[in-house]
Design a protein around this motif. Sequence first.
Motif, PDB file in Angstrom:
ATOM      1  N   ILE A   9       0.835  -1.202   0.000  1.00 55.09           N
ATOM      2  CA  ILE A   9       0.000   0.000   0.000  1.00 55.09           C
ATOM      3  C   ILE A   9       0.872   1.256   0.000  1.00 55.09           C
ATOM      4  O   ILE A   9       0.606   2.208  -0.737  1.00 55.09           O
ATOM      5  CB  ILE A   9      -0.973  -0.013   1.200  1.00 55.09           C
ATOM      6  N   TYR A  10       1.937   1.245   0.787  1.00 51.18           N
ATOM      7  CA  TYR A  10       2.846   2.395   0.835  1.00 51.18           C
ATOM      8  C   TYR A  10       3.471   2.664  -0.542  1.00 51.18           C
ATOM      9  O   TYR A  10       3.496   3.804  -1.015  1.00 51.18           O
ATOM     10  CB  TYR A  10       3.945   2.158   1.886  1.00 51.18           C
ATOM     11  N   VAL A  11       3.968   1.624  -1.177  1.00 47.83           N
ATOM     12  CA  VAL A  11       4.603   1.780  -2.490  1.00 47.83           C
ATOM     13  C   VAL A  11       3.580   2.245  -3.519  1.00 47.83           C
ATOM     14  O   VAL A  11       3.855   3.116  -4.342  1.00 47.83           O
ATOM     15  CB  VAL A  11       5.292   0.458  -2.928  1.00 47.83           C
ATOM     16  N   LEU A  15       3.690   5.742  -5.654  1.00 50.38           N
ATOM     17  CA  LEU A  15       3.609   5.807  -7.112  1.00 50.38           C
ATOM     18  C   LEU A  15       2.454   6.703  -7.546  1.00 50.38           C
ATOM     19  O   LEU A  15       2.586   7.477  -8.503  1.00 50.38           O
ATOM     20  CB  LEU A  15       3.459   4.402  -7.698  1.00 50.38           C
ATOM     21  N   LEU A  16       1.355   6.662  -6.833  1.00 48.91           N
ATOM     22  CA  LEU A  16       0.219   7.539  -7.142  1.00 48.91           C
ATOM     23  C   LEU A  16       0.606   9.003  -6.923  1.00 48.91           C
ATOM     24  O   LEU A  16       0.298   9.864  -7.749  1.00 48.91           O
ATOM     25  CB  LEU A  16      -0.987   7.162  -6.276  1.00 48.91           C
ATOM     26  N   ARG A  17       1.322   9.287  -5.844  1.00 47.21           N
ATOM     27  CA  ARG A  17       1.783  10.649  -5.567  1.00 47.21           C
ATOM     28  C   ARG A  17       2.717  11.127  -6.672  1.00 47.21           C
ATOM     29  O   ARG A  17       2.608  12.255  -7.152  1.00 47.21           O
ATOM     30  CB  ARG A  17       2.501  10.689  -4.208  1.00 47.21           C
ATOM     31  N   MET A  22       3.736  14.194 -11.837  1.00 52.75           N
ATOM     32  CA  MET A  22       3.982  14.233 -13.284  1.00 52.75           C
ATOM     33  C   MET A  22       2.933  15.100 -13.972  1.00 52.75           C
ATOM     34  O   MET A  22       3.252  15.925 -14.839  1.00 52.75           O
ATOM     35  CB  MET A  22       3.915  12.826 -13.887  1.00 52.75           C
ATOM     36  N   LYS A  23       1.692  14.907 -13.583  1.00 52.20           N
ATOM     37  CA  LYS A  23       0.587  15.672 -14.170  1.00 52.20           C
ATOM     38  C   LYS A  23       0.758  17.162 -13.879  1.00 52.20           C
ATOM     39  O   LYS A  23       0.609  18.003 -14.769  1.00 52.20           O
ATOM     40  CB  LYS A  23      -0.735  15.159 -13.603  1.00 52.20           C
ATOM     41  N   ILE A 109      -2.655   5.053 -15.585  1.00 56.91           N
ATOM     42  CA  ILE A 109      -1.850   4.698 -14.406  1.00 56.91           C
ATOM     43  C   ILE A 109      -2.713   4.798 -13.146  1.00 56.91           C
ATOM     44  O   ILE A 109      -2.761   3.876 -12.329  1.00 56.91           O
ATOM     45  CB  ILE A 109      -0.615   5.616 -14.279  1.00 56.91           C
ATOM     46  N   ILE A 110      -3.393   5.919 -13.005  1.00 51.03           N
ATOM     47  CA  ILE A 110      -4.230   6.154 -11.824  1.00 51.03           C
ATOM     48  C   ILE A 110      -5.346   5.114 -11.731  1.00 51.03           C
ATOM     49  O   ILE A 110      -5.634   4.599 -10.651  1.00 51.03           O
ATOM     50  CB  ILE A 110      -4.793   7.594 -11.835  1.00 51.03           C
TER      51      ILE A 110
END
Length: 125
Positions: A9-11, A15-17, A22-23, A109-110
């Motif tokens: 969950i942390y990883v 990656l979501l952050r 990037m956006k 990705i999201i």
Amino acid sequence: MIRDSTRFIYVKRNLLRQTEAMKTQYLERSPSPDYEVDFYGEVKPFVDEVTETAEAWRVEAKQWIKEARPLYIHPVQVDKTVENALMAAVQCFHTKVRKTRFINTIEAIIYVLESIEAALQPKEQ
């Protein structure tokens, strides 16, 4: 369930952050007329960080798929999500990338990351 779901969950959240960063980079910073790309000071460190996170996520996600056997999430989606994250990490610093294509990549990705998060939630009886 996966051996260490907290790490997974942390990883995933990391990656979501990074994907949101990037956006933001692409939509707000890169188009600025006074913005100059610093490859070694900004691009390379960011891409290296995303690569490390994405590869760690790939390992955790594939292990989770193997153990949890979710219905709608498959190893090929994990590989494609990592590939998209690495590509977007580089492209977010350039304005010559088509906006629609970039945004679609970010949304893909999201979507996968959020689908996995939803699948990790306990089912209500």
